[in-house]
Design a protein around this motif. Structure first.
Motif, mmCIF file in Angstrom:
data_model
loop_
_atom_site.group_PDB
_atom_site.id
_atom_site.type_symbol
_atom_site.label_atom_id
_atom_site.label_comp_id
_atom_site.label_asym_id
_atom_site.label_seq_id
_atom_site.Cartn_x
_atom_site.Cartn_y
_atom_site.Cartn_z
ATOM 1 N N THR A 90 0.845 -1.193 0.000
ATOM 2 C CA THR A 90 0.000 0.000 0.000
ATOM 3 C C THR A 90 0.879 1.242 0.000
ATOM 4 O OG1 THR A 90 -0.136 0.051 2.422
ATOM 5 C CG2 THR A 90 -1.877 -1.141 1.245
ATOM 6 N N ALA A 91 0.328 2.304 -0.541
ATOM 7 C CA ALA A 91 0.982 3.613 -0.485
ATOM 8 C C ALA A 91 -0.083 4.642 -0.129
ATOM 9 C CB ALA A 91 1.639 3.956 -1.818
ATOM 10 N N ARG A 92 0.265 5.536 0.753
ATOM 11 C CA ARG A 92 -0.648 6.614 1.147
ATOM 12 C C ARG A 92 -0.026 7.922 0.683
ATOM 13 N NH1 ARG A 92 -2.713 6.519 7.206
ATOM 14 N NH2 ARG A 92 -4.016 4.831 6.406
ATOM 15 N N VAL A 93 -0.651 8.538 -0.316
ATOM 16 C CA VAL A 93 -0.155 9.782 -0.906
ATOM 17 C C VAL A 93 -0.874 10.941 -0.222
ATOM 18 C CG1 VAL A 93 0.216 11.095 -3.020
ATOM 19 C CG2 VAL A 93 0.223 8.593 -3.088
ATOM 20 N N VAL A 94 -0.105 11.775 0.480
ATOM 21 C CA VAL A 94 -0.672 12.843 1.297
ATOM 22 C C VAL A 94 -0.476 14.183 0.573
ATOM 23 C CG1 VAL A 94 -0.706 13.915 3.576
ATOM 24 C CG2 VAL A 94 -0.059 11.503 3.333
ATOM 25 N N GLY A 149 7.010 6.428 11.834
ATOM 26 C CA GLY A 149 7.423 7.484 12.741
ATOM 27 C C GLY A 149 8.871 7.355 13.187
ATOM 28 N N SER A 150 9.469 6.177 12.964
ATOM 29 C CA SER A 150 10.877 5.974 13.313
ATOM 30 C C SER A 150 11.804 6.190 12.130
ATOM 31 C CB SER A 150 11.077 4.558 13.874
ATOM 32 O OG SER A 150 10.721 3.574 12.913
ATOM 33 N N ALA A 154 5.204 12.242 5.425
ATOM 34 C CA ALA A 154 3.804 11.876 5.242
ATOM 35 C C ALA A 154 3.175 11.493 6.577
ATOM 36 C CB ALA A 154 3.700 10.724 4.243
ATOM 37 N N TYR A 155 3.916 10.753 7.386
ATOM 38 C CA TYR A 155 3.449 10.336 8.714
ATOM 39 C C TYR A 155 3.135 11.563 9.565
ATOM 40 C CZ TYR A 155 3.683 7.865 13.247
ATOM 41 O OH TYR A 155 3.418 7.349 14.489
#
Length: 805
Positions: free
Chosen positions: A72-76, A415-416, A426-427
């Motif tokens: 999956t990829a989340r494009v923000v 986040g790390s 993005a996070y």
């Protein structure tokens, strides 16, 4: 064991060409397999027996189209300052990016439009699009990842801030120049220690061959066995360190045997039988500790342990076969200079044993009037002031271990990642616009297959959702999504806290305790899963297994060392020292990686919870390596004591012959581990730092300070063993006592020494009758402590050869 390895060493020396060809062929086959096999590592972690895994498997079965195994990829998207993401120009730019994403690969299952799915923040500044693939992240091609990045650039060109998260951008971690740095430092230490380029090159060559075979095999098996991407790197780290160290001990012992006047074949046999025995024992402790990780019942950890054990096993096999073969090729060039220097009345570089008059000083042995070496001087200092040394060492390690009491465990998420990476940005954008819990959603599976009252999953899941909204730390609950059969529904819960926060873990526990009651049906099941819940389950599983695993490894250490040293107090001291090393190293890890102390110095960009798998993996590795140094150092002390020296002098003798090589081995291992701190992968960086710290504490504080101090305080009591236990314990002969009683075909060394890498195994008893004055052992001709447990040894005690061991 010593007799068998003695024969093995002589055999491989005689057949050295075939042995070398076999190992080179194995390396070639392994390398060819890597080139011709397209094997990809696994990206998912399974935890059998946990609720998160059960729910994950249920959702994968009932919702086959959800792409649980796909990348999956989340494009923000974020509008410029002062603008809204739904402004016509900005919305058009988002639409262009979504269209480009859809064209990016024919293996895309779905690309969502943020305006259709209402994936827009309340302040209208941020939106996101979800890209789902039909294949896992490791199976995506570079062109497909480039298409993602190119689509983001299209949005940036239109004035938007566009960042990408998700495992679609996953790349197999690399260690950069870590291996090169580690090998370079090891080469310098070897040259300084051995004083010969040829002798120094042998451990490096054999270690690289072993690592090449091990890592190639692991890489090929990554796909079929679903190995994690960090597994080959961890195996390389451990295999390189122990491979160099094990070879160093055997090569150094071989040089000492040559200095004693043995011909090359006999020296190879004796080196393999004595130092090789210690190498086999030390390697077995590491292998057992690594295989013992299976008790945690986390497959990824078990596979890491087995892969590391395989790398160590190859290092041991190379040490007792390839090293003797290469020593045969090296000829005179690995001899110590004192052995190659012409002697009065002797010949230079003779391959046969010299006469008794040609006695050669053992390498590292101080001649008459010569200043004692540093190991001797340090041992004398400790023996004179054992209480002060012990208090300072224990107090120092205790202070360093204090941060370990505040250790927090979790699995890494985006986040790390480094702050400069697109995944981390993005996070952060999602956390700022949608809340800190948005990056760690909880998935709930409502299973109504066993409900008999005719209610469908949707209705029951609706009641569950309504009840969950009333819980603390819940920001949002989505509407339930039923499956095609109506037996299962899925809903998402957004916490109000970060994925790694304690509040999120409390919410998961509350959901598991109370959600089923909200269903209103006795046979309905409500299960919690998702990446966050999975990480919480892994951390709790490892936390629960930590104490039992420590008990197992410490208990194993006690049994093994009791057999080797035929003592009760020495193994207890070794186990307590191991615990000090472990807790001090964990304290250092927490201070740097969780609290951020000296983070900039070690290149740590992000601090936070310690990775769940790291502490228990570190415990296993440190256990094995700590036992290595215990065996290599204390074996020599025991031999000196059994053969006539008083307890305190035996400590000094042990350091005289062992300290130099053990110090070199520790520096090499620390250098190899520390070089991996430069890696980008947080898990690799953390383990490299933790292992380097652990070896530093164990080798230089525990083994070099606490061990001699405790033994000095215990005196002859350290070597006490009940008579009944002495009779039933097997004699593994790690020290090579059986070889020492063989009639030597060479001159005896000027100074007694055995059982370590620096001294040949030849001792003279104090009395002709076989008695050792005031040594604490019964004057029993059949006592294994005197005769190595060999039947008939008492019949030889009055012969000249019986006065040697």
């Amino acid at each position: 064991m010593a007799t068998f390895l003695y024969a093995t060493g002589r055999l491989t020396y005689a057949w050295r060409r075939w042995v070398a060809l076999i190992w080179i062929a194995l390396l070639g086959v392994a390398g060819a397999a890597v080139v011709t096999t397209d094997s990809q590592p696994a990206t998912e972690i399974s935890i059998p027996g946990t609720e998160a895994q059960e729910a994950f498997d249920l959702l994968s079965e009932r919702f086959p189209g959800m792409g649980a195994d796909g990348a999956t990829a989340r494009v923000v998207f974020r509008a410029p300052d002062g603008g809204a993401i739904d402004d016509p120009a900005h919305a058009a730019a988002v639409g262009d990016v979504v269209a480009e994403l859809e064209r990016g690969s024919d293996r895309i299952a779905q690309v969502t439009d943020p305006f259709e799915t209402q994936a827009v923040s309340q302040d209208l500044t941020t939106a996101y699009s979800q890209v789902s693939y039909r294949v896992g992240g490791t199976e995506l091609e570079d062109a497909e990842r480039e298409a993602l990045l190119d689509a983001a650039e299209t949005g940036r060109d239109a004035g938007l801030t566009v960042e990408i998260g998700g495992d679609a951008l996953f790349e197999i971690p690399s260690t950069g120049v870590a291996e090169v740095i580690g090998v370079a430092v090891a080469a310098v230490v070897l040259v300084i220690t051995l004083g010969s380029l040829i002798a120094a090159g042998l451990p490096l060559i054999t270690a690289l061959i072993g690592v090449g075979i091990a890592v190639s095999a692991i890489t090929v098996l990554s796909g079929p066995l679903e190995l994690d991407s960090t597994t080959p790197i961890l195996a390389m780290m451990l295999g390189l360190a122990v491979g160099i160290d094990y070879a160093l001990f055997i090569v150094s012992r071989y040089r000492a045997e040559l200095a004693a006047g043995h011909d090359r074949r006999e020296a190879v046999g004796r080196a393999t039988g004595t130092a090789g025995s210690a190498v086999v024992f030390a390697g077995l402790t590491v292998i057992i500790a690594m295989c013992g990780l299976a008790v945690v019942n986390i497959p990824v950890l078990t596979k890491m342990g087995l892969a590391a054990a395989g790398a160590v096993a190859i290092a041991v096999l190379i040490g007792i076969t390839l090293i003797p073969a290469l020593l045969g090729f090296a000829g005179e060039k690995v001899r110590p200079q004192v052995a190659r220097r012409p002697r009065a009345g002797g010949t230079k570089g003779a391959d046969s044993a010299g006469d008794a008059g040609d006695t050669v000083p053992v390498e590292g042995t101080p001649a008459d009037g010569e200043r004692p070496n540093m190991g001797t001087r340090w041992a004398r200092f400790v023996v004179r002031r054992p209480i002060a040394v012990l208090l300072v060492a224990v107090a120092g390690l205790g202070v360093i271990a204090i941060p370990a009491t505040q250790m927090e465990l979790n699995l890494p998420d985006e986040g790390s990642e480094p702050p400069s990476s697109t995944q981390r940005q993005a996070y952060d954008m999602l956390a700022e616009s949608f809340g800190p819990g948005f990056n760690g959603p909880l998935l709930l599976a409502v299973d109504t297959a066993d409900v008999d009252n005719g209610q469908d999953a949707g209705a029951i899941a609706g009641a569950v959702a309504e009840g969950i909204r009333g819980l603390d730390n819940v920001v949002a609950v989505t509407e339930p999504i039923p499956d095609e059969t109506g037996d299962t529904a899925m809903l998402t819960v957004i916490p109000g806290s970060t994925p790694s926060g304690v509040e999120t873990a409390d919410l998961v526990h509350d959901l598991r305790e109370e959600a089923s009651a909200f269903a209103g049906a006795d046979d309905a099941r409500v299960l919690v899963t998702g990446q966050t819940a999975m990480a919480i389950d892994v951390s709790e599983r490892i936390d629960d297994a930590m104490a039992p695993y420590l008990m197992v490894v410490v208990g194993l250490a006690f049994v093994l060392l009791t057999v080797v040293f035929r003592s009760l107090l020495v193994p207890i001291k070794a186990g307590l020292g191991f615990l000090l090393s472990v807790f001090a190293s964990l304290g250092a890890v927490v201070a740097v990686f969780q609290w951020g102390w000296l983070a900039g110095l070690f290149g740590v960009e992000v601090t936070g919870p310690i990775m769940s798998l790291m502490p228990i993996f570190l415990i296993g590795v440190v256990f094995g390596l700590a036992m290595d140094y215990e065996v290599f150092l204390v074996t020599r002390m025991r031999e000196a004591y059994v053969h006539g020296e008083d307890a305190r002098q035996a400590i000094i003798t042990g350091f005289r012959y062992s300290a130099r090589v053990v110090t070199a081995a520790a520096i090499i291992m620390i250098s190899v581990f520390a070089s991996f701190v430069s890696a980008d992968e947080p898990m690799i960086k953390m383990i490299g730092f933790g292992l380097a710290a652990a070896i530093l504490f164990d080798a230089f504080v525990v083994r070099m300070a606490i061990v001699p101090a405790v033994l000095a305080l215990l005196g002859r009591s350290a070597w006490w063993l009940p008579a009944w236990l002495d009779r039933i314990l097997p004699n593994v002969d790690v020290e090579g006592e059986k070889l020492a009683r063989r009639a030597p075909g060479a001159a005896e060394p000027a100074v007694p020494g055995a059982g370590t890498a620096d001294a040949p195994a030849v001792f003279a008893r104090r009395t002709a009758g076989g008695e050792v004055a005031d040594d604490g052992f019964a004057d029993d001709p059949g006592d294994p402590a005197r005769h190595g447990g060999v039947p008939g040894a008492d019949a030889e005690r009055d012969t000249p050869s019986s006065r040697r061991r």
